[in-house]
Write an enzyme that holds these catalytic residues in place. Structure first.
Site, PDB file in Angstrom:
ATOM      1  N   ASP A 120       0.861  -1.193   0.000  1.00 56.30           N
ATOM      2  CA  ASP A 120       0.000   0.000   0.000  1.00 56.30           C
ATOM      3  C   ASP A 120       0.892   1.236   0.000  1.00 56.30           C
ATOM      4  O   ASP A 120       1.100   1.861   1.024  1.00 56.30           O
ATOM      5  CB  ASP A 120      -0.898  -0.031   1.240  1.00 56.30           C
ATOM      6  CG  ASP A 120      -1.881   1.124   1.251  1.00 56.30           C
ATOM      7  OD1 ASP A 120      -1.865   1.933   0.301  1.00 56.30           O
ATOM      8  OD2 ASP A 120      -2.673   1.208   2.207  1.00 56.30           O
ATOM      9  N   LYS A 133       0.324   3.823  -2.067  1.00 57.06           N
ATOM     10  CA  LYS A 133      -0.472   4.971  -2.542  1.00 57.06           C
ATOM     11  C   LYS A 133       0.380   5.882  -3.424  1.00 57.06           C
ATOM     12  O   LYS A 133       0.578   7.070  -3.164  1.00 57.06           O
ATOM     13  CB  LYS A 133      -1.070   5.746  -1.370  1.00 57.06           C
ATOM     14  CG  LYS A 133      -2.089   4.915  -0.607  1.00 57.06           C
ATOM     15  CD  LYS A 133      -3.094   5.746   0.143  1.00 57.06           C
ATOM     16  CE  LYS A 133      -4.051   4.849   0.897  1.00 57.06           C
ATOM     17  NZ  LYS A 133      -3.394   4.005   1.927  1.00 57.06           N
ATOM     18  N   ILE A 134       0.845   5.283  -4.488  1.00 59.52           N
ATOM     19  CA  ILE A 134       1.790   5.956  -5.374  1.00 59.52           C
ATOM     20  C   ILE A 134       1.129   7.197  -5.998  1.00 59.52           C
ATOM     21  O   ILE A 134       0.005   7.121  -6.493  1.00 59.52           O
ATOM     22  CB  ILE A 134       2.265   4.986  -6.470  1.00 59.52           C
ATOM     23  CG1 ILE A 134       2.883   3.746  -5.804  1.00 59.52           C
ATOM     24  CG2 ILE A 134       3.251   5.645  -7.397  1.00 59.52           C
ATOM     25  CD1 ILE A 134       3.281   2.663  -6.787  1.00 59.52           C
ATOM     26  N   GLY A 169     -11.420   0.650   6.173  1.00 60.19           N
ATOM     27  CA  GLY A 169     -12.401   1.423   6.945  1.00 60.19           C
ATOM     28  C   GLY A 169     -13.204   0.531   7.880  1.00 60.19           C
ATOM     29  O   GLY A 169     -14.229   0.958   8.422  1.00 60.19           O
ATOM     30  N   ILE A 170     -12.738  -0.712   8.058  1.00 63.55           N
ATOM     31  CA  ILE A 170     -13.472  -1.690   8.878  1.00 63.55           C
ATOM     32  C   ILE A 170     -12.913  -1.687  10.308  1.00 63.55           C
ATOM     33  O   ILE A 170     -11.703  -1.598  10.499  1.00 63.55           O
ATOM     34  CB  ILE A 170     -13.300  -3.118   8.284  1.00 63.55           C
ATOM     35  CG1 ILE A 170     -13.628  -3.145   6.787  1.00 63.55           C
ATOM     36  CG2 ILE A 170     -14.106  -4.147   9.069  1.00 63.55           C
ATOM     37  CD1 ILE A 170     -15.019  -2.721   6.407  1.00 63.55           C
ATOM     38  N   GLN A 193     -12.226   2.249  12.030  1.00 58.54           N
ATOM     39  CA  GLN A 193     -12.811   3.405  11.334  1.00 58.54           C
ATOM     40  C   GLN A 193     -14.331   3.298  11.225  1.00 58.54           C
ATOM     41  O   GLN A 193     -14.962   4.057  10.482  1.00 58.54           O
ATOM     42  CB  GLN A 193     -12.193   3.561   9.938  1.00 58.54           C
ATOM     43  CG  GLN A 193     -10.710   3.945   9.970  1.00 58.54           C
ATOM     44  CD  GLN A 193     -10.171   4.184   8.568  1.00 58.54           C
ATOM     45  OE1 GLN A 193     -10.457   5.198   7.934  1.00 58.54           O
ATOM     46  NE2 GLN A 193      -9.407   3.246   8.072  1.00 58.54           N
ATOM     47  N   GLY A 194     -14.900   2.342  11.923  1.00 62.49           N
ATOM     48  CA  GLY A 194     -16.361   2.292  12.063  1.00 62.49           C
ATOM     49  C   GLY A 194     -17.115   1.353  11.156  1.00 62.49           C
ATOM     50  O   GLY A 194     -18.278   1.054  11.411  1.00 62.49           O
ATOM     51  N   GLY A 195     -16.485   0.895  10.059  1.00 64.66           N
ATOM     52  CA  GLY A 195     -17.208   0.013   9.141  1.00 64.66           C
ATOM     53  C   GLY A 195     -17.297  -1.414   9.664  1.00 64.66           C
ATOM     54  O   GLY A 195     -16.533  -1.820  10.537  1.00 64.66           O
ATOM     55  N   ALA A 218     -17.329  -5.501   8.448  1.00 68.07           N
ATOM     56  CA  ALA A 218     -16.928  -6.356   7.324  1.00 68.07           C
ATOM     57  C   ALA A 218     -18.156  -6.867   6.561  1.00 68.07           C
ATOM     58  O   ALA A 218     -18.192  -6.826   5.326  1.00 68.07           O
ATOM     59  CB  ALA A 218     -16.086  -7.524   7.835  1.00 68.07           C
TER      60      ALA A 218
HETATM   61  P1  XMP Z   1      -7.214   0.291  10.132  1.00 65.25           P
HETATM   62  O1  XMP Z   1      -6.279   0.229  11.305  1.00 65.25           O
HETATM   63  O2  XMP Z   1      -7.995   1.561  10.080  1.00 65.25           O
HETATM   64  O3  XMP Z   1      -6.235   0.256   8.870  1.00 65.25           O
HETATM   65  O4  XMP Z   1      -8.090  -0.926  10.014  1.00 65.25           O
HETATM   66  C1  XMP Z   1      -6.686   0.472   7.563  1.00 65.25           C
HETATM   67  C2  XMP Z   1      -5.550   0.321   6.604  1.00 65.25           C
HETATM   68  O5  XMP Z   1      -5.985   0.647   5.309  1.00 65.25           O
HETATM   69  C3  XMP Z   1      -5.388   1.870   4.883  1.00 65.25           C
HETATM   70  N1  XMP Z   1      -6.503   2.706   4.475  1.00 65.25           N
HETATM   71  C4  XMP Z   1      -6.786   3.079   3.252  1.00 65.25           C
HETATM   72  N2  XMP Z   1      -6.149   2.830   2.114  1.00 65.25           N
HETATM   73  N3  XMP Z   1      -7.794   4.036   0.957  1.00 65.25           N
HETATM   74  C5  XMP Z   1      -6.664   3.326   0.970  1.00 65.25           C
HETATM   75  O6  XMP Z   1      -6.063   3.119  -0.097  1.00 65.25           O
HETATM   76  C6  XMP Z   1      -8.474   4.330   2.064  1.00 65.25           C
HETATM   77  O7  XMP Z   1      -9.503   4.957   2.042  1.00 65.25           O
HETATM   78  C7  XMP Z   1      -7.925   3.825   3.267  1.00 65.25           C
HETATM   79  N4  XMP Z   1      -8.349   3.888   4.519  1.00 65.25           N
HETATM   80  C8  XMP Z   1      -7.463   3.192   5.247  1.00 65.25           C
HETATM   81  C9  XMP Z   1      -4.636   2.462   6.029  1.00 65.25           C
HETATM   82  O8  XMP Z   1      -3.448   3.064   5.591  1.00 65.25           O
HETATM   83  C10 XMP Z   1      -4.367   1.241   6.859  1.00 65.25           C
HETATM   84  O9  XMP Z   1      -3.211   0.570   6.407  1.00 65.25           O
END
Ligand code: XMP
Length: 214
Positions: A59, A61-62, A165-166, A169-171, A173
């Site tokens: 990940d 995010k280039i 977002g799971i 972050q509240g989501g 699965a």
């Molecule tokens: P958590 O701890 O919140 O971690 O379960 C989530 C992981 O996913 C990444 N993340 C995202 N990556 N778009 C992405 O490309 C997103 O909207 C996004 N939200 C979270 C975050 O960096 C972590 O590794």
């Protein structure tokens, strides 16, 4: 056991702990997602170490110029990563450079995000998907805690969608799977748990129930 639809994000800076957790999760995950914290704390060779245990999604995010993007993607590919995450807002040439340098490695583009304040990206998901289609991505990253965004993105593509977002972050699965995610990404709820394997198994069970799998 059906194949897991869980991608575990190991956003930690302790390489040994990351490898220990990856080993303990074994076949209970679809992939391990590696982000900058783990790579910056040590070296990019951690990608190869974890790739011996599980599929790895980098990940990164280039979001740079095509030449720099190509170097990053090639590095991840040479380490044995299965997939890589790129931004798409930098435009067609930029994203296409990632796809071209990735070879067999799968490219997922971010077209909507899970965090508060992501309106700029989320309001432009259609344009970002058009760019991504033209660049030839394998799949998409779309938020599992913003179900209306996720459903709209699912309606526009048959490609693989991974949803973060799971948990923290509240989501949920199950909700993300029902809204169209193929895979869910979970970080803190698993790696901060006293028993990461049990936490992963619980999410797998929730997904299996939601997807009505045996
Ligand atoms: P958590 O701890 O919140 O971690 O379960 C989530 C992981 O996913 C990444 N993340 C995202 N990556 N778009 C992405 O490309 C997103 O909207 C996004 N939200 C979270 C975050 O960096 C972590 O590794």
């Amino acid at each position: 056991m059906s194949e897991s639809r869980l991608v575990v994000a190991l956003d930690i800076t302790d390489r040994e702990r990351a490898i220990r957790i990856a080993r303990s999760l074994g076949k209970n995950v679809f992939a391990i997602k590696i982000n900058w914290p783990l790579v910056l704390a040590g070296s990019g060779s951690v990608i190869g170490d974890i790739a011996k245990i599980s599929r790895v999604v980098c990940d990164f995010k280039i979001a740079d110029i095509p030449n720099t993007n190509s170097i990053i993607a090639r590095f991840a590919r040479d380490q044995g990563a299965w997939g890589i995450i790129s931004h798409s807002f930098t435009g067609l040439e930029s994203l296409r450079s990632v796809v071209e340098a990735s070879g067999d490695m799968k490219v997922f583009s971010v077209v909507a995000m899970s965090h508060p304040g992501a309106d700029l990206i989320n309001g432009n998901y259609e344009r970002l998907m058009d760019i991504s289609e033209r660049a030839g991505v394998y799949g998409y990253i779309a938020p599992g805690n913003r179900l209306s965004d996720l459903s709209k993105i699912r309606k526009r593509t048959m490609k693989m969608i991974m949803s973060p977002g799971i948990g923290s972050q509240g989501g949920k699965a199950a909700d993300a799977i029902k809204a169209g995610a193929d895979l869910v990404i979970v970080g803190r709820s698993i790696y901060e748990s006293a028993d990461p394997l049990a936490a992963a198994e619980a999410i797998n069970a929730e997904i299996a129930k939601a997807a009505d799998l045996p």
